[in-house]
Design a protein around this motif. Structure first.
Motif, PDB file in Angstrom:
ATOM      1  N   THR A 137      12.427  -9.584  18.903  1.00 51.43           N
ATOM      2  CA  THR A 137      11.482  -8.521  18.574  1.00 51.43           C
ATOM      3  C   THR A 137      11.698  -7.345  19.527  1.00 51.43           C
ATOM      4  N   ASP A 138      11.257  -6.162  19.092  1.00 52.03           N
ATOM      5  CA  ASP A 138      11.281  -5.005  19.988  1.00 52.03           C
ATOM      6  C   ASP A 138       9.887  -4.719  20.549  1.00 52.03           C
ATOM      7  N   LEU A 139       8.988  -5.658  20.397  1.00 51.10           N
ATOM      8  CA  LEU A 139       7.617  -5.488  20.868  1.00 51.10           C
ATOM      9  C   LEU A 139       7.599  -5.375  22.396  1.00 51.10           C
ATOM     10  N   THR A 140       6.795  -4.458  22.913  1.00 50.55           N
ATOM     11  CA  THR A 140       6.684  -4.273  24.361  1.00 50.55           C
ATOM     12  C   THR A 140       5.287  -4.564  24.893  1.00 50.55           C
ATOM     13  N   ALA A 141       4.289  -4.656  23.995  1.00 47.54           N
ATOM     14  CA  ALA A 141       2.911  -4.893  24.425  1.00 47.54           C
ATOM     15  C   ALA A 141       2.440  -6.267  23.960  1.00 47.54           C
ATOM     16  N   ASP A 142       1.733  -6.958  24.832  1.00 48.02           N
ATOM     17  CA  ASP A 142       1.130  -8.245  24.492  1.00 48.02           C
ATOM     18  C   ASP A 142       0.045  -7.985  23.446  1.00 48.02           C
ATOM     19  N   THR A 143       0.203  -8.563  22.261  1.00 43.28           N
ATOM     20  CA  THR A 143      -0.649  -8.210  21.120  1.00 43.28           C
ATOM     21  C   THR A 143      -1.075  -9.457  20.361  1.00 43.28           C
ATOM     22  N   THR A 144      -2.331  -9.480  19.926  1.00 43.25           N
ATOM     23  CA  THR A 144      -2.823 -10.557  19.069  1.00 43.25           C
ATOM     24  C   THR A 144      -3.212  -9.980  17.712  1.00 43.25           C
ATOM     25  N   VAL A 145      -2.763 -10.641  16.639  1.00 44.53           N
ATOM     26  CA  VAL A 145      -3.051 -10.182  15.279  1.00 44.53           C
ATOM     27  C   VAL A 145      -3.420 -11.382  14.423  1.00 44.53           C
ATOM     28  N   ALA A 146      -4.032 -11.111  13.274  1.00 47.25           N
ATOM     29  CA  ALA A 146      -4.321 -12.180  12.321  1.00 47.25           C
ATOM     30  C   ALA A 146      -3.013 -12.729  11.768  1.00 47.25           C
ATOM     31  N   ALA A 147      -2.913 -14.046  11.659  1.00 45.98           N
ATOM     32  CA  ALA A 147      -1.687 -14.655  11.153  1.00 45.98           C
ATOM     33  C   ALA A 147      -1.380 -14.174   9.734  1.00 45.98           C
ATOM     34  N   ALA A 148      -2.417 -14.023   8.912  1.00 49.04           N
ATOM     35  CA  ALA A 148      -2.210 -13.559   7.541  1.00 49.04           C
ATOM     36  C   ALA A 148      -1.665 -12.136   7.515  1.00 49.04           C
ATOM     37  N   ASP A 149      -2.150 -11.292   8.422  1.00 51.41           N
ATOM     38  CA  ASP A 149      -1.657  -9.911   8.486  1.00 51.41           C
ATOM     39  C   ASP A 149      -0.193  -9.874   8.905  1.00 51.41           C
ATOM     40  N   LEU A 150       0.167 -10.697   9.880  1.00 53.67           N
ATOM     41  CA  LEU A 150       1.558 -10.726  10.327  1.00 53.67           C
ATOM     42  C   LEU A 150       2.475 -11.208   9.212  1.00 53.67           C
ATOM     43  N   LEU A 151       2.063 -12.265   8.512  1.00 50.36           N
ATOM     44  CA  LEU A 151       2.889 -12.798   7.423  1.00 50.36           C
ATOM     45  C   LEU A 151       3.086 -11.754   6.332  1.00 50.36           C
ATOM     46  N   ALA A 152       2.025 -11.008   6.010  1.00 51.89           N
ATOM     47  CA  ALA A 152       2.139  -9.979   4.969  1.00 51.89           C
ATOM     48  C   ALA A 152       3.163  -8.920   5.367  1.00 51.89           C
ATOM     49  N   ARG A 153       3.207  -8.577   6.626  1.00 51.48           N
ATOM     50  CA  ARG A 153       4.136  -7.534   7.076  1.00 51.48           C
ATOM     51  C   ARG A 153       5.560  -8.051   7.232  1.00 51.48           C
ATOM     52  N   LEU A 154       5.690  -9.348   7.408  1.00 54.39           N
ATOM     53  CA  LEU A 154       7.034  -9.930   7.386  1.00 54.39           C
ATOM     54  C   LEU A 154       7.603  -9.891   5.975  1.00 54.39           C
ATOM     55  N   ASP A 155       6.725 -10.068   4.987  1.00 57.64           N
ATOM     56  CA  ASP A 155       7.154  -9.985   3.590  1.00 57.64           C
ATOM     57  C   ASP A 155       7.412  -8.548   3.164  1.00 57.64           C
ATOM     58  N   ASP A 156       6.652  -7.597   3.744  1.00 56.02           N
ATOM     59  CA  ASP A 156       6.797  -6.184   3.391  1.00 56.02           C
ATOM     60  C   ASP A 156       6.738  -5.348   4.658  1.00 56.02           C
ATOM     61  N   PRO A 157       7.887  -5.125   5.319  1.00 59.95           N
ATOM     62  CA  PRO A 157       7.907  -4.385   6.584  1.00 59.95           C
ATOM     63  C   PRO A 157       7.425  -2.942   6.472  1.00 59.95           C
ATOM     64  N   GLN A 158       7.269  -2.423   5.240  1.00 57.78           N
ATOM     65  CA  GLN A 158       6.816  -1.049   5.076  1.00 57.78           C
ATOM     66  C   GLN A 158       5.308  -0.899   5.265  1.00 57.78           C
ATOM     67  N   LEU A 159       4.578  -1.996   5.313  1.00 54.96           N
ATOM     68  CA  LEU A 159       3.139  -1.926   5.541  1.00 54.96           C
ATOM     69  C   LEU A 159       2.854  -1.404   6.946  1.00 54.96           C
ATOM     70  N   PRO A 160       1.707  -0.754   7.146  1.00 50.09           N
ATOM     71  CA  PRO A 160       1.364  -0.279   8.494  1.00 50.09           C
ATOM     72  C   PRO A 160       1.158  -1.452   9.442  1.00 50.09           C
ATOM     73  N   PRO A 161       1.250  -1.220  10.755  1.00 47.37           N
ATOM     74  CA  PRO A 161       1.065  -2.299  11.722  1.00 47.37           C
ATOM     75  C   PRO A 161      -0.290  -2.989  11.537  1.00 47.37           C
ATOM     76  N   PRO A 162      -0.357  -4.285  11.774  1.00 49.01           N
ATOM     77  CA  PRO A 162      -1.639  -5.000  11.618  1.00 49.01           C
ATOM     78  C   PRO A 162      -2.651  -4.583  12.675  1.00 49.01           C
ATOM     79  N   THR A 163      -3.912  -4.742  12.349  1.00 46.78           N
ATOM     80  CA  THR A 163      -4.988  -4.453  13.296  1.00 46.78           C
ATOM     81  C   THR A 163      -4.914  -5.409  14.479  1.00 46.78           C
ATOM     82  N   ARG A 164      -5.023  -4.884  15.670  1.00 48.71           N
ATOM     83  CA  ARG A 164      -5.001  -5.734  16.854  1.00 48.71           C
ATOM     84  C   ARG A 164      -6.321  -6.495  16.980  1.00 48.71           C
ATOM     85  N   ARG A 165      -6.206  -7.764  17.359  1.00 49.47           N
ATOM     86  CA  ARG A 165      -7.367  -8.634  17.524  1.00 49.47           C
ATOM     87  C   ARG A 165      -7.301  -9.322  18.889  1.00 49.47           C
TER      88      ARG A 165
END
Length: 208
Positions: free
Chosen positions: A54-82
């Motif tokens: 990953t190119d992630l630089t910040a420690d981040t927590t997101v909903a698992a469902a939100d992450l999976l959706a963006r893996l299927d469609d990388p064009q979606l906006p970043p998931p809400t941080r939780r």
């Protein structure tokens, strides 16, 4: 967020997690070298982790469902941080290896426990009916195996760790594969081909 080459691995982690807990969150914890650890708390009360590119630089927590959706469609906006929903400590980077177990033995322990649960739920215990939740909790707390290192250190591995490793498919499929048991005074872990599961606060290590 997740490198294209790692989407399948991250997707497998999120997919299996969501099958166990549809409301789960995933913590993405950056490491050196363009990698990050995915962390999640399983319903078995053990932490699960897998490392991906990953190119992630910040420690981040997101909903698992939100992450999976963006893996299927990388064009979606970043998931809400939780970030506030992450409430669990993580094990240290280095925990000593106590022993290595054959994958087939670990999978056998998981399947035997599942069969025991089904039988007890259907027939009761000592001819007396017992609630499924009570049975499940007792089974998860059961010590599946005790391992001892050559230097005399030993650790108890409860069934909840075995179930976590197998249900997340971290053990891999190789017949000759091994599962590594790690233990310290505060943590016990099982590591397979694809990831690890950890249990905190058990003080499992002792000197024989």
């Amino acid at each position: 967020m997740i490198a294209a080459t790692a989407r399948a691995d991250a997707g497998a982690f999120a997919y299996r997690l969501l099958r166990l807990d549809p409301q789960a969150v995933i913590r993405l914890r950056p490491l050196a070298g363009g990698r990050a650890q995915l962390w999640a708390m399983l319903p078995f009360k053990v932490l699960a982790t897998r490392t991906v590119a990953t190119d992630l630089t910040a420690d981040t927590t997101v909903a698992a469902a939100d992450l999976l959706a963006r893996l299927d469609d990388p064009q979606l906006p970043p998931p809400t941080r939780r970030d506030a929903q992450w409430r669990w400590p993580l094990p240290p980077a280095r925990v000593p290896v106590v022993e290595r177990l054959p994958v087939d033995d670990v999978v056998g322990l998981a399947r035997a426990a599942e069969a025991t649960l089904r039988t007890a739920a259907a027939e009761g215990v000592g001819a007396r009916p017992v609630g499924e939740r009570v049975l499940r909790d007792a089974l998860l707390d059961h010590v599946a195996v005790v391992v001892t290192a050559p230097d005399g250190q030993s650790a108890q591995v409860p069934q909840r760790l075995v179930q976590g490793l197998v249900r997340m498919n971290f053990h891999g499929s190789g017949r000759d594969g091994m599962v590594t048991v790690r233990a310290s005074a505060a943590w016990t872990g099982l590591s397979g081909e694809y990831g690890s599961v950890w249990l905190a606060g058990t003080s499992p290590l002792r000197l024989s």
